[in-house]
Design an enzyme around this catalytic site. Sequence first.
Site, PDB file in Angstrom:
ATOM      1  N   ASP A 165     -34.074 101.107 -20.883  1.00  0.00           N
ATOM      2  CA  ASP A 165     -33.906 101.121 -19.432  1.00  0.00           C
ATOM      3  C   ASP A 165     -34.809 100.170 -18.649  1.00  0.00           C
ATOM      4  OD1 ASP A 165     -32.543 103.248 -20.519  1.00  0.00           O
ATOM      5  OD2 ASP A 165     -33.353 104.752 -19.181  1.00  0.00           O
ATOM      6  N   GLU A 394     -40.753 111.583 -27.931  1.00  0.00           N
ATOM      7  CA  GLU A 394     -39.685 110.618 -27.619  1.00  0.00           C
ATOM      8  C   GLU A 394     -40.114 109.205 -28.020  1.00  0.00           C
ATOM      9  OE1 GLU A 394     -38.663 110.641 -23.472  1.00  0.00           O
ATOM     10  OE2 GLU A 394     -36.940 109.307 -23.732  1.00  0.00           O
TER      11      GLU A 394
HETATM   12  C1  DGY Z   1     -32.700 108.428 -18.299  1.00  0.00           C
HETATM   13  O1  DGY Z   1     -32.219 109.203 -17.485  1.00  0.00           O
HETATM   14  O2  DGY Z   1     -33.910 108.169 -18.344  1.00  0.00           O
HETATM   15  C2  DGY Z   1     -31.836 107.840 -19.296  1.00  0.00           C
HETATM   16  O3  DGY Z   1     -32.508 106.948 -20.123  1.00  0.00           O
HETATM   17  C3  DGY Z   1     -30.637 107.219 -18.699  1.00  0.00           C
HETATM   18  O4  DGY Z   1     -29.738 107.124 -19.731  1.00  0.00           O
END
Ligand code: DGY
Length: 421
Positions: A165, A394
């Site tokens: 992201d 994560e």
């Molecule tokens: C989030 O909401 O952080 C996700 O990575 C979007 O897919």
Amino acid sequence: MSQSVNLTHQAVEILRKNDMGGYTVPTLGLYPFQWNWDAGITALGWLSIDENRAWVELEKLFEGQWENGMVPHVIFHQESDDYFPGPEQWGVNRALPTTSISQPPLLATVMKILYEEGKDRQLAQNKLELLFPKLLAYHRWWYKERDLHSTGLVSSFHPWESGMDNSAAWDEALARVPQTEQAYERRDLNHVDSDQRPLKEQYDRYIYLVNFFKENAFDYELIFNHCPYHTQDISLNAILQRGTIDLVALNQKLSQPYDLPDLEVEIERTRQAIASLWHEEKGLFLNRDQHSGQAIDFATTAGMLPLYGRSVSAEQASKMAIVIAEWLEAGKYGLASVHPASEKFDAKRYWRGPSWLHINWMIADGLHFYGHDELAERLRIRSREIIETAGYWEYFDPITGEGCGGPDFSWTAAIALYWFL
Ligand code: DGY
């Protein structure tokens, strides 16, 4: 209990805890739905526990598939107040709500692994026959709607489509997107420290894009021609390339194989197009910004994934191995998503520095394929050490080994089960 047994036990417990009955949430709270590339990796984890359950993970994901073949990046199987942007914000009017973008297509490769490594042959054959047409439609969707001019590289219209992201590679491309004026409340910050998540300024642009898709009624030509964010993501394209190669191989296992000359053409076209993103001095591949028309001059671990995509020459693979070996030494708990010597390196902030286990696995897979077994093994051992140090988070600070983001994370547990436990 030996450490290995204990780690295995914990990983299995995490998948069971995150199992919502057929689909697995990435982690409770922060991500309360089913994510596309998470589901692929998570299915690999289920493989060693319950083969049928592994296939069901993919079946549940395909329940959200659109008629045009797209498999969305999130399937909203249930309601939840824990997450923003939810179904209302995306505005997709379907019985089973979804987002309107996709994510790196790991599914074909995962399906090939489930098919080849599954012990119950009848189950594997039945599931393959059932899911193959859906998988084929998904791959054809990428080429048809995301490569309108047959360049060999598909386009991305949201950083979330890359799965990486807030990667520093997207900074300039994202800066072109206006910040939404809509008031909204982020929910991710109720679960994770803000210094481990994207910035508000980035979120404002993420939400602008979500609204842009809705306002354009999800029309793929309008979006392709007018989206203010338009990139060709090297990681997504490498994963798609590998997936299509695996899909063509899986086709031969069907009772009645399809004719797939179109996909043979795509594989060759993509091989050549990926080659155009090679950067000789960096010894890695780059992304491209479609608005500037230029390669994005910033290296991340995404640029290593053409190894996994089977799209590099032997000479390039050798150069990449030297770069990766040095990169791995730069953080004891690597592979850092951004090199620790970079001024943009941010050890705990999501895709701007932390190491991610499933990315390590893909890079190690590619290194193996090109004969760099010793380095692939080093990456595997390092990945195991991360888990022994921190548990199943994560992502991880590559310098201290500290676990970051969501705890008890499905894909971290799953890839550990599949790769080294
Ligand atoms: C989030 O909401 O952080 C996700 O990575 C979007 O897919």
